[in-house]
Design an enzyme around this catalytic site. Sequence first.
Site, PDB file in Angstrom:
ATOM      1  N   ASP A 159      -9.522   6.763   7.320  1.00  0.00           N
ATOM      2  CA  ASP A 159     -10.978   6.704   7.177  1.00  0.00           C
ATOM      3  C   ASP A 159     -11.519   5.328   7.552  1.00  0.00           C
ATOM      4  O   ASP A 159     -12.550   5.213   8.217  1.00  0.00           O
ATOM      5  CB  ASP A 159     -11.375   7.020   5.725  1.00  0.00           C
ATOM      6  N   HIS A 163     -28.435 -16.549  24.629  1.00  0.00           N
ATOM      7  CA  HIS A 163     -27.418 -16.366  25.658  1.00  0.00           C
ATOM      8  C   HIS A 163     -26.709 -17.668  26.025  1.00  0.00           C
ATOM      9  O   HIS A 163     -25.881 -17.675  26.931  1.00  0.00           O
ATOM     10  CB  HIS A 163     -28.047 -15.757  26.917  1.00  0.00           C
ATOM     11  N   ARG A 220     -22.619 -20.558  35.691  1.00  0.00           N
ATOM     12  CA  ARG A 220     -23.610 -19.819  36.468  1.00  0.00           C
ATOM     13  C   ARG A 220     -24.137 -20.681  37.614  1.00  0.00           C
ATOM     14  O   ARG A 220     -24.404 -20.197  38.711  1.00  0.00           O
ATOM     15  CB  ARG A 220     -24.776 -19.410  35.569  1.00  0.00           C
ATOM     16  N   HIS A 226       0.841  -1.194   0.000  1.00  0.00           N
ATOM     17  CA  HIS A 226       0.000   0.000   0.000  1.00  0.00           C
ATOM     18  C   HIS A 226       0.882   1.252   0.000  1.00  0.00           C
ATOM     19  O   HIS A 226       1.297   1.726   1.060  1.00  0.00           O
ATOM     20  CB  HIS A 226      -0.904   0.008   1.232  1.00  0.00           C
ATOM     21  N   ASP A 286     -32.614 -17.609  30.153  1.00  0.00           N
ATOM     22  CA  ASP A 286     -32.335 -16.568  29.157  1.00  0.00           C
ATOM     23  C   ASP A 286     -32.434 -17.095  27.734  1.00  0.00           C
ATOM     24  O   ASP A 286     -32.573 -16.320  26.795  1.00  0.00           O
ATOM     25  CB  ASP A 286     -30.948 -15.959  29.387  1.00  0.00           C
ATOM     26  N   ILE A 291     -10.499   8.713   0.556  1.00  0.00           N
ATOM     27  CA  ILE A 291     -10.422   7.634  -0.429  1.00  0.00           C
ATOM     28  C   ILE A 291     -10.411   6.302   0.296  1.00  0.00           C
ATOM     29  O   ILE A 291      -9.698   6.118   1.286  1.00  0.00           O
ATOM     30  CB  ILE A 291      -9.155   7.750  -1.305  1.00  0.00           C
ATOM     31  N   HIS A 327      -4.196   3.095  -3.495  1.00  0.00           N
ATOM     32  CA  HIS A 327      -4.353   2.567  -2.137  1.00  0.00           C
ATOM     33  C   HIS A 327      -3.606   1.263  -1.916  1.00  0.00           C
ATOM     34  O   HIS A 327      -2.747   1.188  -1.040  1.00  0.00           O
ATOM     35  CB  HIS A 327      -5.838   2.364  -1.810  1.00  0.00           C
ATOM     36  N   GLU A 355     -18.245  -4.893  24.518  1.00  0.00           N
ATOM     37  CA  GLU A 355     -17.358  -6.050  24.608  1.00  0.00           C
ATOM     38  C   GLU A 355     -16.157  -5.943  23.672  1.00  0.00           C
ATOM     39  O   GLU A 355     -15.036  -6.312  24.039  1.00  0.00           O
ATOM     40  CB  GLU A 355     -18.134  -7.339  24.291  1.00  0.00           C
TER      41      GLU A 355
END
Length: 670
Positions: free
Chosen positions: A157, A481, A528, A28, A477, A189, A262, A419
């Site tokens: 960008d 989940h 859990r 590049h 849930d 660009i 690029h 996250e």
Amino acid sequence: MNPQLRQNVVNTIKMLAVDAVEKAKSGHPGAPMGCADMAFVLWTQFLRFDPENPEWPNRDRFILSNGHGSMLLYSLLHLSGYDLDMEQIQSFRQWGSRTPGHPEYGHTPGVEVTTGPLGQGIAHAVGMAAAAEMLAARVNTDDFRPVDHYIYGICGDGDLMEGVVAEAAALAGQWKLGRLIFLYDDNEISIEGNTDIAFSEDVAKRFESYGWHVDRCDGHDHLAIAAAIERARAVTDKPSLIICRTVLGHGSPNKAGKAVAHGAPLGPEETRLTKEALGWPQEPAFYVPDEVRQFFAELKAEKQAEARRWQEQFDAWRQANPEKAQLWDQHKNLMVPADLDAQLVEAARSEKPLATRKYSEMVIQRAAALVPSLVGGSADLAESNLTTIKGGGDVGPACRIDEYDFSWSGRNFHFGVREHAMGSIVNGVVLYGGFRAYGATFLVFSDYMRPPIRLAALMQVPSIFVFTHDSFFLGEDGPTHQPVEHLWSLRMIPHVTVFRPADGLETAMAWAYALMEAKEPTILALTRQNVPHLERPAGFAIRDVWKGGYVVSDAANPVATLIATGSEVGLAVEAQKLLAERGIAVRVVSMPSVELFLRQPREYQEQVLVGRLAAIEAGRTDGWYRIIGRDGLAIGHEDFGASAPAGVLAEKFGFTPAQVAARVVEWLEG
């Protein structure tokens, strides 16, 4: 500085990049050419570094977030005197070189972080800037500040289009990270054309809304760039984004400002025309004028003199501040007690069965008391992950919000529901040095963290990722989940150690491994639901857990071995009892870490795994066949979960002791 020399330095940076990309026939050139002016100003007038001591603690960090422009960084490292000679520049993108296509931490001296996936450089830099504030709050004194530097970067960008930047930039503004300054290569660009086809937002307003100081300048005007950086350095309570209007491929007569510059070489003819337009010799390639060499030699001497002055002041400070110096050593050397593992096992004792996330909470409290460098937080799930360091204070600029007391001396991060940024920031804190950092969420949301987990593995840095609610046993849930494929998808990442502990002892030893042994990222998958106490055979030693798999319950002359992880180890022990009642002797092996087990000598593996092999784990089973073989039995769950109480799901999905025992009998008799 002589204007002609100034231009020659910039042209040297540009043309080293052009020639390297041309020789490699890939790369590049556009970004290095467009960013050469701003990089020249930053590196020569502001950035503090010591090329012969790339790990100098008080160096400014430089992050090239748009890492595809790597030849910009390699050119600067080479010219500035780092251990990156011309042969390496000429070997750009080639096998065995120190100049890979994107910058790689630990591979090239002077590279602070692996950047390739766009946005990650900015997000990791936020972690570095937070770590700098945290270390400064702990060790700086009125007479001397050992931590007194900036985190600089260049982004493009594409970086600002990535969602992780929105997450990380919002936190940087929330945390008022005045040490963080990014130059934005605003060339309008992208690979597909003008950025307006997909990116027309007002970047300045966006970052101002995050709480950033935003400035603008001509990215090819050296005086304007320097003035903008000076203004940014004067703003101490906000991170800074300097929007530098630039031209992609600046200097190329026919490809400047066009997408074609690029991601492909300019080509022989355009390279010739570019050198002609810049007044640059056509031969030799990789030309560096003598006066440019002399300039950088003098610059190196100045940078090293500054580093020596800091060291002299630091030595005097160390003598005058022995307690602060001791704290500095504890952080910078990541010191832990030699018996940390035994102390953590003691902390995880309980008279009643608990969830492994609860055991983890108990371990974290003891670890925090013994390891000053331990910090961490959760993506707005601390009450579920149980990862708060009690009494540790909260990380951020001094204030009080509800019951939370924030200061840079704090130890608990509040990442919000971010996250992706959390993973990158944890990596940045670890990369900065002086801290052992963890980030926590539910295992299913590791999907949002794949890029930073993968980068931690690629960089081989010991970040810690804590994932609770590790199976369909989380229950009501429901399937959104309930992780199913996640354990094996994480185990498949090279250089990651995944622990799925079965009880308090294994949980403690997983944490001990992460803090005492790990040179790579560690993942903890925690339950859990409560898990039963496990009784271990005579001769067991706690560091047997670090072998990845060991016999937890044996039998005389076993015909098979039941391998289990996490909450399924207790299930396997109960199934073993039912099988014994039918006259079938099986061994139960707990395998908290598949990776560690597979690193053991073959003799050990064969000693542990005897007879026919079965694996039991509440998730996809694909990976287990590597261990149990094609004729092995894999008891798992191959589909998504469902919303129901954990006990109901156990019965519906075949995870009761009676159901497991019946599957084993059928398999053995089949």
